[in-house]
Design an enzyme around this catalytic site. Sequence first.
Site, short mmCIF file in Angstrom:
data_model
loop_
_atom_site.label_atom_id
_atom_site.label_comp_id
_atom_site.label_asym_id
_atom_site.label_seq_id
_atom_site.Cartn_x
_atom_site.Cartn_y
_atom_site.Cartn_z
N THR A 130 61.90 -63.11 49.01
CA THR A 130 61.40 -62.71 50.13
C THR A 130 60.63 -61.38 50.39
O THR A 130 61.05 -60.33 49.58
CB THR A 130 62.42 -63.03 51.11
OG1 THR A 130 62.01 -62.24 52.62
CG2 THR A 130 63.71 -62.03 50.87
N ASP A 131 59.79 -61.36 51.38
CA ASP A 131 59.12 -59.72 51.56
C ASP A 131 60.29 -58.76 52.36
O ASP A 131 60.03 -57.52 52.06
CB ASP A 131 57.99 -59.85 52.60
CG ASP A 131 58.19 -60.65 53.78
OD1 ASP A 131 59.31 -60.98 54.01
OD2 ASP A 131 57.05 -60.56 54.47
N GLU A 132 61.29 -59.41 52.76
CA GLU A 132 62.18 -58.60 53.48
C GLU A 132 62.79 -57.85 52.33
O GLU A 132 63.41 -56.65 52.83
CB GLU A 132 63.19 -59.45 53.95
CG GLU A 132 62.74 -60.24 55.33
CD GLU A 132 63.64 -60.66 56.25
OE1 GLU A 132 64.64 -60.15 56.41
OE2 GLU A 132 63.35 -61.64 56.94
N TYR A 155 71.19 -59.78 54.81
CA TYR A 155 70.71 -60.97 53.94
C TYR A 155 69.63 -60.29 52.96
O TYR A 155 69.50 -60.78 51.63
CB TYR A 155 69.65 -61.71 55.20
CG TYR A 155 68.61 -62.44 54.43
CD1 TYR A 155 68.87 -63.48 53.68
CD2 TYR A 155 67.01 -62.37 54.63
CE1 TYR A 155 67.91 -64.19 53.36
CE2 TYR A 155 66.21 -62.72 54.30
CZ TYR A 155 66.44 -63.88 53.43
OH TYR A 155 65.47 -64.64 52.91
N LYS A 159 69.27 -60.59 48.54
CA LYS A 159 67.96 -61.13 48.08
C LYS A 159 67.57 -60.18 47.17
O LYS A 159 67.26 -60.58 46.10
CB LYS A 159 66.85 -61.57 49.28
CG LYS A 159 67.41 -62.84 50.09
CD LYS A 159 67.64 -64.14 49.22
CE LYS A 159 66.01 -64.77 48.89
NZ LYS A 159 66.31 -66.18 48.10
P1 NAD Z 1 67.30 -72.77 54.65
O1 NAD Z 1 68.63 -72.05 55.47
O2 NAD Z 1 66.50 -73.64 55.46
O3 NAD Z 1 67.84 -73.66 53.56
C1 NAD Z 1 68.69 -73.01 52.63
C2 NAD Z 1 69.09 -74.40 51.90
O4 NAD Z 1 70.01 -73.99 50.87
C3 NAD Z 1 69.92 -75.52 52.54
O5 NAD Z 1 69.60 -76.71 52.34
C4 NAD Z 1 71.53 -75.20 52.32
O6 NAD Z 1 72.37 -76.28 52.49
C5 NAD Z 1 71.48 -74.62 50.78
N1 NAD Z 1 72.43 -73.90 50.36
C6 NAD Z 1 73.07 -72.77 51.04
N2 NAD Z 1 73.89 -72.41 49.91
C7 NAD Z 1 73.93 -73.23 48.82
C8 NAD Z 1 74.92 -73.03 47.65
N3 NAD Z 1 75.72 -72.26 47.58
N4 NAD Z 1 74.60 -73.89 46.85
C9 NAD Z 1 73.49 -74.81 46.90
N5 NAD Z 1 72.74 -74.97 48.06
C10 NAD Z 1 73.20 -74.02 49.10
O7 NAD Z 1 66.21 -71.74 54.08
P2 NAD Z 1 64.57 -71.69 54.18
O8 NAD Z 1 64.02 -71.10 55.31
O9 NAD Z 1 64.29 -73.03 53.45
O10 NAD Z 1 64.30 -70.67 52.87
C11 NAD Z 1 64.62 -71.03 51.18
C12 NAD Z 1 64.59 -69.70 50.41
O11 NAD Z 1 63.30 -69.18 50.38
C13 NAD Z 1 65.67 -68.90 50.56
O12 NAD Z 1 66.03 -68.48 49.19
C14 NAD Z 1 64.92 -67.87 51.48
O13 NAD Z 1 65.57 -66.53 51.02
C15 NAD Z 1 63.59 -67.83 50.76
N6 NAD Z 1 62.58 -67.42 52.16
C16 NAD Z 1 62.35 -68.02 53.15
C17 NAD Z 1 61.47 -67.57 53.78
C18 NAD Z 1 61.61 -68.33 55.35
O14 NAD Z 1 60.59 -67.81 56.26
N7 NAD Z 1 61.98 -69.26 55.74
C19 NAD Z 1 60.19 -66.50 53.59
C20 NAD Z 1 60.36 -66.08 52.30
C21 NAD Z 1 61.44 -66.64 51.38
O1 DAU Z 2 59.89 -62.52 55.89
C1 DAU Z 2 60.63 -63.60 55.33
C2 DAU Z 2 61.95 -63.82 56.05
O2 DAU Z 2 61.63 -64.70 57.16
C3 DAU Z 2 62.88 -64.83 55.19
O3 DAU Z 2 63.21 -64.07 54.10
C4 DAU Z 2 64.15 -65.17 56.23
O4 DAU Z 2 64.91 -66.06 55.44
C5 DAU Z 2 63.53 -65.78 57.33
O5 DAU Z 2 64.76 -66.25 58.23
C6 DAU Z 2 62.68 -64.94 58.25
O6 DAU Z 2 63.10 -63.80 58.72
P1 DAU Z 2 63.20 -63.17 60.11
O7 DAU Z 2 64.09 -62.15 60.49
O8 DAU Z 2 61.74 -62.39 60.12
O9 DAU Z 2 63.00 -64.45 60.90
P2 DAU Z 2 63.49 -64.88 62.30
O10 DAU Z 2 62.56 -66.15 62.63
O11 DAU Z 2 64.84 -64.80 62.37
O12 DAU Z 2 62.88 -63.88 63.39
C7 DAU Z 2 61.28 -63.56 63.48
C8 DAU Z 2 61.25 -62.40 64.48
O13 DAU Z 2 61.55 -62.90 65.71
C9 DAU Z 2 62.06 -61.03 64.07
O14 DAU Z 2 61.51 -60.19 64.48
C10 DAU Z 2 63.20 -61.23 65.06
C11 DAU Z 2 62.67 -62.16 66.19
N1 DAU Z 2 63.49 -62.92 67.11
C12 DAU Z 2 64.02 -64.00 66.13
C13 DAU Z 2 64.95 -64.77 66.90
C14 DAU Z 2 65.70 -66.00 66.23
C15 DAU Z 2 63.51 -62.93 68.37
O15 DAU Z 2 62.99 -61.79 68.96
N2 DAU Z 2 64.37 -63.82 69.12
C16 DAU Z 2 65.15 -64.76 68.38
O16 DAU Z 2 65.89 -65.52 69.13
#
Ligand code: NAD
Ligand code: DAU
Length: 341
Positions: A130-132, A155, A159
């Site tokens: 992730t970019d985080e 988190y 990562k």
């Molecule tokens: P998500 O939370 O929707 O899904 C995570 C999945 O992993 C779930 O199906 C969960 O059951 C499974 N899981 C959790 N713990 C596990 C374990 N110990 N063993 C096997 N499976 C397990 O997450 P997402 O948003 O789909 O993100 C997927 C990946 O991409 C993550 O690694 C996250 O860090 C990365 N990522 C997410 C975003 C985003 O915006 N959502 C952006 C950049 C990177």
């Molecule tokens: O940048 C990539 C990341 O993006 C991934 O690595 C993470 O897994 C994914 O969850 C996401 O992280 P963020 O913290 O950026 O996403 P989130 O949707 O939780 O929040 C997006 C923005 O909105 C952030 O600035 C917090 C704000 N927010 C979020 C929630 C849930 C609110 O203002 N209100 C809310 O209820």
Amino acid sequence: MSTPTVNILVTGGAGFIGTNFVRYMLAKRPAYNIINYDKLTYAGNLENLKNVETKQKYTFVKGDICDAEQLKATFEKYHINIVVNFAAESHVDRSILGAKVFVETNVLGTQTLLEVSKEFAVKRFIQVSTDEVYGSLGETGFFTEETPLQANSPYSASKAGADLLVRAYFETFKLPCLITRCSNNYGPYQFPEKLIPLVIVNALNDKPIPVYGDGMNVRDWLFVEDHCSAIDTVLHKGKVGEVYNIGGNNEMPNTEIVRRILAYLQKPESLIKFVTDRPGHDRRYAIDSTKIQRDLGWKPADTFETALPRTIQWYLNNRAWWERILSGDYQKYYELQYEKR
Ligand code: NAD
Ligand code: DAU
């Protein structure tokens, strides 16, 4: 000589991005075997894959990436030669409430998966990061692959720890690893705890929409299918040992996103409730994805203008999907469909 079979272990394939990736690969690479290995935490939803589960090229294994023995049995049974690691605890707010499981899955789980991948000499290990991990930007600038890791939440720290382990397995053991670091995804099947689906679902239920702090935090939003195509590109064309940033050049403050969704749904802005800020809340993320675009020829197909309305429409058309999440019924699917087989 026949081409070796491609058997991809997709960990976390029942989550948001994993689901989209499994679907994408079954359609785009019909010769590949996709083995979805997922623990089914609260974030895993097998109903997402209901209409692909009878496909011959798709297999589901309920398993934990922290469980070396189960991983080994799975690698052996399905002749795994590629790993794409999505499995993670992914929600920042949850990591603030309890960091331990983030370290267990994201750090120890990744290390366990790396170790088993080494033992089975996989041909490619893709770590979906992730970019985080880069921390927070001010008003200007972009994250490049050279930006130092400066994670601010439990988190993102977990990562970043995983990324360093992946790097170490490449440097020390020559495991053919690649790391992708993507910005915020949105699209179908996203769990309604993340900003965009939360806003849509709350608005449709006429419930308040919590906006943290002043609502001016900026994220760089990418449609999930573009993330899937980027991972497929890195898998096939990426150079081992490299990191690739993935982003949509689509920066937007949170309040603007919330307003666009409310306008589309014809709901009043009075639903917005400014609430106490998230501790350690990163101000701005912006990705420089020059490297993947220049070296591998990838670019996003969608923009917010095209994909945000499509995403909102998906939640409108799939009300039963998210209502079953709100009620908890989605968690019964595995038991009903798999354990009784
Ligand atoms: P998500 O939370 O929707 O899904 C995570 C999945 O992993 C779930 O199906 C969960 O059951 C499974 N899981 C959790 N713990 C596990 C374990 N110990 N063993 C096997 N499976 C397990 O997450 P997402 O948003 O789909 O993100 C997927 C990946 O991409 C993550 O690694 C996250 O860090 C990365 N990522 C997410 C975003 C985003 O915006 N959502 C952006 C950049 C990177
Ligand atoms: O940048 C990539 C990341 O993006 C991934 O690595 C993470 O897994 C994914 O969850 C996401 O992280 P963020 O913290 O950026 O996403 P989130 O949707 O939780 O929040 C997006 C923005 O909105 C952030 O600035 C917090 C704000 N927010 C979020 C929630 C849930 C609110 O203002 N209100 C809310 O209820």
